[in-house]
Design a protein around this motif. Sequence first.
Motif, mmCIF file in Angstrom:
data_model
loop_
_atom_site.group_PDB
_atom_site.id
_atom_site.type_symbol
_atom_site.label_atom_id
_atom_site.label_comp_id
_atom_site.label_asym_id
_atom_site.label_seq_id
_atom_site.Cartn_x
_atom_site.Cartn_y
_atom_site.Cartn_z
ATOM 1 N N ALA A 1 -0.600 -45.330 24.743
ATOM 2 C CA ALA A 1 -0.092 -44.161 24.011
ATOM 3 C C ALA A 1 0.149 -44.497 22.542
ATOM 4 O O ALA A 1 -0.241 -43.743 21.646
ATOM 5 C CB ALA A 1 1.192 -43.664 24.664
ATOM 6 N N ASP A 2 0.787 -45.648 22.284
ATOM 7 C CA ASP A 2 1.044 -46.057 20.902
ATOM 8 C C ASP A 2 -0.263 -46.417 20.191
ATOM 9 O O ASP A 2 -0.418 -46.173 18.992
ATOM 10 C CB ASP A 2 1.993 -47.254 20.868
ATOM 11 N N GLU A 3 -1.174 -46.985 20.949
ATOM 12 C CA GLU A 3 -2.471 -47.381 20.400
ATOM 13 C C GLU A 3 -3.218 -46.173 19.834
ATOM 14 O O GLU A 3 -3.806 -46.248 18.752
ATOM 15 C CB GLU A 3 -3.277 -48.001 21.539
ATOM 16 N N ASN A 4 -3.179 -45.056 20.551
ATOM 17 C CA ASN A 4 -3.874 -43.849 20.095
ATOM 18 C C ASN A 4 -3.297 -43.322 18.792
ATOM 19 O O ASN A 4 -4.030 -42.808 17.949
ATOM 20 C CB ASN A 4 -3.815 -42.770 21.175
ATOM 21 N N ILE A 5 -1.989 -43.458 18.609
ATOM 22 C CA ILE A 5 -1.346 -43.021 17.371
ATOM 23 C C ILE A 5 -1.800 -43.885 16.204
ATOM 24 O O ILE A 5 -2.178 -43.388 15.143
ATOM 25 C CB ILE A 5 0.194 -43.072 17.517
ATOM 26 N N VAL A 6 -1.779 -45.210 16.412
ATOM 27 C CA VAL A 6 -2.129 -46.148 15.339
ATOM 28 C C VAL A 6 -3.601 -46.016 14.957
ATOM 29 O O VAL A 6 -3.956 -46.116 13.782
ATOM 30 C CB VAL A 6 -1.799 -47.595 15.763
ATOM 31 N N SER B 1 -1.690 -47.079 4.336
ATOM 32 C CA SER B 1 -1.498 -48.439 3.831
ATOM 33 C C SER B 1 -0.400 -49.181 4.589
ATOM 34 O O SER B 1 -0.458 -50.398 4.720
ATOM 35 C CB SER B 1 -1.198 -48.423 2.340
ATOM 36 N N GLY B 2 0.569 -48.462 5.143
ATOM 37 C CA GLY B 2 1.594 -49.111 5.957
ATOM 38 C C GLY B 2 1.029 -49.639 7.260
ATOM 39 O O GLY B 2 1.422 -50.707 7.733
ATOM 40 N N ALA B 3 0.069 -48.919 7.832
ATOM 41 C CA ALA B 3 -0.534 -49.330 9.097
ATOM 42 C C ALA B 3 -1.421 -50.555 8.922
ATOM 43 O O ALA B 3 -1.420 -51.447 9.764
ATOM 44 C CB ALA B 3 -1.335 -48.180 9.698
ATOM 45 N N LYS B 4 -2.150 -50.624 7.829
ATOM 46 C CA LYS B 4 -3.053 -51.764 7.654
ATOM 47 C C LYS B 4 -2.295 -53.057 7.431
ATOM 48 O O LYS B 4 -2.816 -54.129 7.692
ATOM 49 C CB LYS B 4 -4.069 -51.514 6.547
ATOM 50 N N LYS B 5 -1.041 -52.951 6.954
ATOM 51 C CA LYS B 5 -0.210 -54.145 6.777
ATOM 52 C C LYS B 5 0.432 -54.597 8.087
ATOM 53 O O LYS B 5 0.765 -55.763 8.236
ATOM 54 C CB LYS B 5 0.900 -53.867 5.766
ATOM 55 N N LYS C 1 -3.060 -54.924 17.959
ATOM 56 C CA LYS C 1 -2.070 -55.995 17.977
ATOM 57 C C LYS C 1 -0.971 -55.677 16.977
ATOM 58 O O LYS C 1 -1.247 -55.190 15.880
ATOM 59 C CB LYS C 1 -2.717 -57.322 17.545
ATOM 60 N N ALA C 2 0.286 -55.971 17.343
ATOM 61 C CA ALA C 2 1.417 -55.737 16.446
ATOM 62 C C ALA C 2 2.441 -56.837 16.641
ATOM 63 O O ALA C 2 2.473 -57.486 17.690
ATOM 64 C CB ALA C 2 2.052 -54.384 16.748
ATOM 65 N N GLY C 3 3.281 -57.023 15.637
ATOM 66 C CA GLY C 3 4.355 -57.989 15.755
ATOM 67 C C GLY C 3 5.407 -57.511 16.737
ATOM 68 O O GLY C 3 5.578 -56.304 16.940
#
Length: 66
Positions: free
Chosen positions: A53-58, A8-12, A23-25
Amino acid sequence: MPKMKTKSGAKKRFKMTASGRVKAGQAGKRHGMIKRSTKFIRNARGTTVLCKADENIVKKYMPYAR
């Protein structure tokens, strides 16, 4: 087989682009603006696309994001 849950933290915090990138802030804009340069603040507006690399985690946190 049960459905996988989305964090739920990721979807926000993250959205997917049409091409499948994440996409991220922009980071570093919550406090301490006095010590940041005007150029930094201007360049950190809006959102950014995460690196591979970060994309694969998210993406693991959001199994059903398209």
